[in-house]
Scaffold this active site. Structure first.
Site, PDB file in Angstrom:
ATOM      1  N   HIS A 177      70.635  55.849   9.561  1.00 31.99           N
ATOM      2  CA  HIS A 177      71.329  56.967  10.188  1.00 31.99           C
ATOM      3  C   HIS A 177      72.710  56.534  10.693  1.00 31.99           C
ATOM      4  O   HIS A 177      73.644  57.349  10.735  1.00 31.99           O
ATOM      5  CB  HIS A 177      70.521  57.519  11.367  1.00 31.99           C
ATOM      6  CG  HIS A 177      69.235  58.171  10.963  1.00 31.99           C
ATOM      7  ND1 HIS A 177      68.082  57.453  10.745  1.00 31.99           N
ATOM      8  CD2 HIS A 177      68.923  59.476  10.742  1.00 31.99           C
ATOM      9  CE1 HIS A 177      67.115  58.288  10.402  1.00 31.99           C
ATOM     10  NE2 HIS A 177      67.593  59.507  10.392  1.00 31.99           N
ATOM     11  N   ASP A 249      67.899  61.719   0.879  1.00 27.76           N
ATOM     12  CA  ASP A 249      67.890  61.741   2.335  1.00 27.76           C
ATOM     13  C   ASP A 249      69.205  62.389   2.771  1.00 27.76           C
ATOM     14  O   ASP A 249      70.069  62.687   1.947  1.00 27.76           O
ATOM     15  CB  ASP A 249      67.723  60.324   2.897  1.00 27.76           C
ATOM     16  CG  ASP A 249      67.035  60.303   4.261  1.00 27.76           C
ATOM     17  OD1 ASP A 249      67.018  61.359   4.934  1.00 27.76           O
ATOM     18  OD2 ASP A 249      66.520  59.248   4.661  1.00 27.76           O
TER      19      ASP A 249
END
Length: 342
Positions: A177, A249
């Site tokens: 992330h 993702d």
């Protein structure tokens, strides 16, 4: 068409978001905690979304443990890594529990007309803090056994399963992330360990979707798995025989910056073999793609609509209130067992 999954900013759909949802390239919507205050509000939001795009695939990250977007009015699902310890190592018991928790997770979402949870995590529990107890175990055989049971429970509620994060995110410390994880291990290790849960569950027809990792495995391929035709086309499609949906993702994650701006990321992900790309927490990024990206002319070979629930199975499951209640009690039992250890 319909290659893009996006998100919403708040508790209802704005006019600008409604316009985005009507775009033919938008085929999915992912919900987050910011979209939720109560079960009643969530149901109303989903109804609003369905009025705009009845067929859209509505998804959420609702794995259990710390990754559970909806809490008030929902059962708190234990972390997958707590199941086997709570069963005191009894694999037969842990598998039964995993099945019931998969059923519970799925039926509570399906009862709110949410199609899909991006679950289960098939990573091995290694050094990754972002994975940790999201994983069933550090042992591939234990992951396979427990994940298979969890997926069977999901299927008994009518929900398909999306395994993540292919080929394995557990052996990198960095969080994709906020950073670009690099897994320096030899390919032989990855193929003999991390990839085994994916391989086995694909072989047994248990996975409807797969989400690759924003991780680079330089001893195997220079590109992050989600942007790698080697990982997605050669290994996942050709060698493992996967014929379900490949979701990228979130392209807003730091681990996706490898491929440049959003246009570059979208092109790289689709060229590598993704069927649907996710862009979260960035409406300007979504608008950039909707207005400035040259989308493929052909529809996805593996459309995300393949992940729509088995509604006949869901209808039967919704009638089984006793199983639902028993599973709630089981979830609480496992939570209490783990709290007692702390």
């Amino acid at each position: 068409m319909s290659y893009l999954m996006l998100d919403l900013l708040s508790l209802d759909v704005s006019e600008a978001e409604a316009e985005m949802l009507r775009h033919p390239q938008v085929g999915g919507l992912i919900l987050f905690s910011r979209n939720f205050t109560s079960r009643e509000q969530l149901i109303a939001l989903v109804q609003q979304i369905r009025q705009i795009r009845p067929e859209i695939l509505i998804a959420v990250d609702h794995e259990g443990g710390r990754v559970q977007r909806f809490r008030e009015g929902f059962t708190l699902i234990p972390a997958m890594g707590d199941i086997l310890p709570a069963a005191k190592g009894d694999m037969a018991l842990a598998k039964r529990w995993a099945c019931e928790l998969g059923f519970l997770m799925a039926i509570e979402l399906l009862a709110c007309d949410i199609d899909l949870s991006f679950a289960p995590v098939l990573d091995l529990n290694g050094i990754s803090q972002v994975i940790g107890k999201r994983s069933f175990s550090a042992n591939p055989d234990e992951v396979i056994a427990l994940a298979r049971s969890f997926i069977e429970g999901m299927a008994q509620a009518g929900m398909g399963a999306v395994g993540k994060h292919f080929p394995g995110h557990g052996s990198v410390a960095a969080d994709s992330h906020i950073a670009q994880p690099i897994d320096e291990r030899e390919g032989e290790v990855i193929f003999n360990q991390d990839i085994l849960p994916f391989k086995e569950l694909i072989f047994n027809g248990k996975l409807s979707g797969i989400m690759p990792a924003h991780v680079i495995y330089p001893k195997v391929d220079p590109n992050p798995a989600g942007f790698s035709s080697y990982w997605l086309k050669q290994i996942l499609r050709k060698e493992l025989g996967f014929n379900g949906v490949i979701f990228s993702d979130d392209l807003g994650m730091k681990g996706a910056s490898f491929a440049g701006d959003y246009v570059g990321r979208a092109k790289a992900a689709l060229d590598a073999g993704c069927d649907m790309i996710l862009v979260c927490n960035d409406n300007p990024g979504v608008m950039t793609l909707l207005n400035g990206f040259v989308w493929p002319e052909a529809a996805p070979q593996h459309p995300a609509s393949l992940l729509k629930p088995n509604m006949a199975q869901t209808a039967l499951a919704l009638e089984n209130s006793a199983r639902w209640e028993n599973a709630k009690q089981l979830a609480e039992q496992i939570q209490l067992a783990q709290q007692a250890k702390v």
